[in-house]
Scaffold this motif. Structure first.
Motif, mmCIF file in Angstrom:
data_model
loop_
_atom_site.group_PDB
_atom_site.id
_atom_site.type_symbol
_atom_site.label_atom_id
_atom_site.label_comp_id
_atom_site.label_asym_id
_atom_site.label_seq_id
_atom_site.Cartn_x
_atom_site.Cartn_y
_atom_site.Cartn_z
ATOM 1 N N GLU A 175 -32.510 106.229 17.833
ATOM 2 C CA GLU A 175 -32.350 106.059 16.394
ATOM 3 C C GLU A 175 -33.513 105.254 15.805
ATOM 4 O O GLU A 175 -34.079 105.608 14.758
ATOM 5 N N TYR A 176 -33.872 104.193 16.485
ATOM 6 C CA TYR A 176 -34.981 103.339 16.037
ATOM 7 C C TYR A 176 -36.306 104.100 16.085
ATOM 8 O O TYR A 176 -37.124 104.027 15.159
ATOM 9 N N ALA A 177 -36.514 104.843 17.193
ATOM 10 C CA ALA A 177 -37.781 105.567 17.369
ATOM 11 C C ALA A 177 -37.950 106.676 16.333
ATOM 12 O O ALA A 177 -39.072 107.046 15.977
ATOM 13 N N ARG A 178 -36.843 107.219 15.837
ATOM 14 C CA ARG A 178 -36.922 108.249 14.797
ATOM 15 C C ARG A 178 -37.337 107.653 13.449
ATOM 16 O O ARG A 178 -38.010 108.309 12.655
ATOM 17 N N GLU A 179 -36.916 106.424 13.195
ATOM 18 C CA GLU A 179 -37.080 105.843 11.861
ATOM 19 C C GLU A 179 -38.264 104.889 11.749
ATOM 20 O O GLU A 179 -38.840 104.753 10.664
ATOM 21 N N ARG A 180 -38.606 104.222 12.828
ATOM 22 C CA ARG A 180 -39.645 103.200 12.783
ATOM 23 C C ARG A 180 -41.024 103.852 12.683
ATOM 24 O O ARG A 180 -41.424 104.631 13.555
ATOM 25 N N PRO B 118 -43.373 108.486 12.827
ATOM 26 C CA PRO B 118 -42.406 107.643 13.544
ATOM 27 C C PRO B 118 -42.869 107.408 14.976
ATOM 28 O O PRO B 118 -43.497 108.281 15.588
ATOM 29 N N ILE B 119 -42.558 106.249 15.513
ATOM 30 C CA ILE B 119 -43.052 105.925 16.850
ATOM 31 C C ILE B 119 -42.510 106.896 17.896
ATOM 32 O O ILE B 119 -43.121 107.092 18.949
ATOM 33 N N GLY B 120 -41.382 107.526 17.613
ATOM 34 C CA GLY B 120 -40.817 108.491 18.553
ATOM 35 C C GLY B 120 -41.654 109.752 18.702
ATOM 36 O O GLY B 120 -41.425 110.536 19.619
ATOM 37 N N ALA B 121 -42.617 109.940 17.816
ATOM 38 C CA ALA B 121 -43.511 111.092 17.933
ATOM 39 C C ALA B 121 -44.562 110.885 19.012
ATOM 40 O O ALA B 121 -45.204 111.845 19.453
ATOM 41 N N HIS B 122 -44.739 109.644 19.416
ATOM 42 C CA HIS B 122 -45.755 109.340 20.434
ATOM 43 C C HIS B 122 -45.152 109.483 21.825
ATOM 44 O O HIS B 122 -44.060 108.975 22.105
#
Length: 386
Positions: free
Chosen positions: A263-268, A274-278
């Motif tokens: 959830e955090y990685a999607r939004e941050r 978003p950091i979740g793209a890395h």
């Protein structure tokens, strides 16, 4: 053959328990821990809905299912952030042992209350010098007429302050001559000579840990569960469900931590995305998810084997499931905290406390090293080192 596809009934149970867990969530656990109280409200609601006794026989107020169903209950409550540790102990260990080996009177007296949550039983096996090695247990029972006198010490016994009784693992005195004869006794927590002492833990949990002292606790003959000469069989009938349920506890915790991290990685967003793209963030989270799913498969296999009556096959699978789930949980929690960075250590996100809690799944009820010993000896046929 064990099916890897969950039935519609199991899916429905997951959904229903997840809904209950969501109503309480991590905030509820945090509040109860801060107040020094047990999770009584959640325990009561889970009992009223039939979840606590889903594995116990219908004729004694249970759901008529097995450890497969009870593990779903614990996993889903854990995934919602509100696990109930005593599910591992009261219905899974104590309820199972009494249902399989107890007298009719013991079943009628205890199982309905264990099933609906109005009664709770703790489990006492670990000792200061023996750990969980049943071959070194020194808690002994000796006959005095038709009664038993039980003397010994136990440590790291969960939830004794909440319990009506403790299922204590002892052994008959003549076992000291070389014949192992573990016996199981139902010991009321208000029995004369029974004392509990809280252990000061840095691990913050709603369920407290205790040291027990039993000083010639007098018990009637009917306190003995099952056959005096079949104690080892009865003991392991409770330990296999304990390992399976510990796996469920760990998988639920890992899923909760992973969910917060995703959830955090999607939004941050730090740069443009978003950091979740890395991939440096995404791949470790994906690996954690894979590890948890694999651990669940082994847990489901273990539960299926146990519920089908294959105690030997269940022993191997239950140990493997507990090992796999403990490792997966620790990695998932660690990666979740790392994903959040500094936020992963704040009270707001509630992940930092799981760093300590996750270690429990590696340590208890049996260490990963002892599981590796079991697999190397029993599965691979390698010689023992002890």
């Amino acid at each position: 053959m064990t099916s890897v596809i969950e039935s519609e009934e199991h899916k429905a149970l997951r959904a229903a328990v997840a809904a209950l867990g969501k109503r309480y969530g991590r905030d509820y656990v945090t509040r109860t821990v801060a107040a020094g109280k047990p999770p009584a409200e959640l325990w009561s609601d889970a009992g009223k809905l039939g979840y606590l006794g889903v594995n116990l026989p219908e004729e004694y107020g249970g759901g008529g299912g097995g450890i497969a169903e009870l593990s779903i209950v614990l996993e889903e409550l854990g995934a919602a952030g509100s696990p109930l540790l005593m599910l591992v102990v009261s219905p899974a260990i104590c309820g199972t042992v009494i249902a399989r080996f107890g007298t009719e009177e013991q079943k009628r007296r205890w199982l309905p209350g264990l099933a609906d949550g109005t009664r709770l039983m703790a489990f006492g096996i670990t000792e200061p010098d023996a750990g969980s090695n049943s071959h070194r247990i020194t808690t002994t029972a000796r006959r005095d007429g038709t009664d038993w006198l039980l003397t010994g010490r136990k440590v790291f016994i969960s939830g004794v302050d909440m319990a009506d009784a403790v299922l204590v693992v002892g052994r008959t005195e003549d076992a000291r001559t070389g014949t192992l004869k573990p016996c199981l006794f139902i010991v009321p927590t208000d029995a004369e000579g029974f004392q509990r002492h809280p252990i000061d833990m840095e691990l913050n949990a709603a369920e407290k840990q205790f040291e027990l002292t039993l000083d010639d606790v007098r018990l009637p003959a009917e306190a003995l569960v099952g056959d005096e000469d079949a104690g080892l069989l009865q003991l392991f009938a409770g330990l296999n469900p304990e390992r399976i349920m510990t796996a469920a506890f760990a998988i639920g915790m890992g899923r909760y931590a992973l969910g917060r991290a995703v959830e955090y990685a999607r939004e941050r967003t730090v740069w443009k995305a978003p950091i979740g793209a890395h991939q440096a963030i995404a791949h470790p989270l994906a690996q954690a998810h894979i590890d948890l799913e694999l651990a669940r498969l082994m847990m489901q296999k273990a539960a299926s084997l146990y519920d089908s009556g294959d105690d030997i096959g269940a022993g191997e699978a239950a140990n493997m499931a507990k090992y796999a789930a403990g490792e997966a949980c620790v990695r998932a929690v660690d990666q979740a905290v790392h994903t959040l960075g500094g936020n992963g250590l704040t009270r707001e996100f509630g992940l930092a406390s799981l760093i300590t809690a996750a270690r429990v799944a590696r340590i208890a009820p049996v260490s990963r090293e002892m599981i590796l010993n079991y697999v190397s000896h029993q599965s691979l046929g390698l010689p023992k080192s002890y």
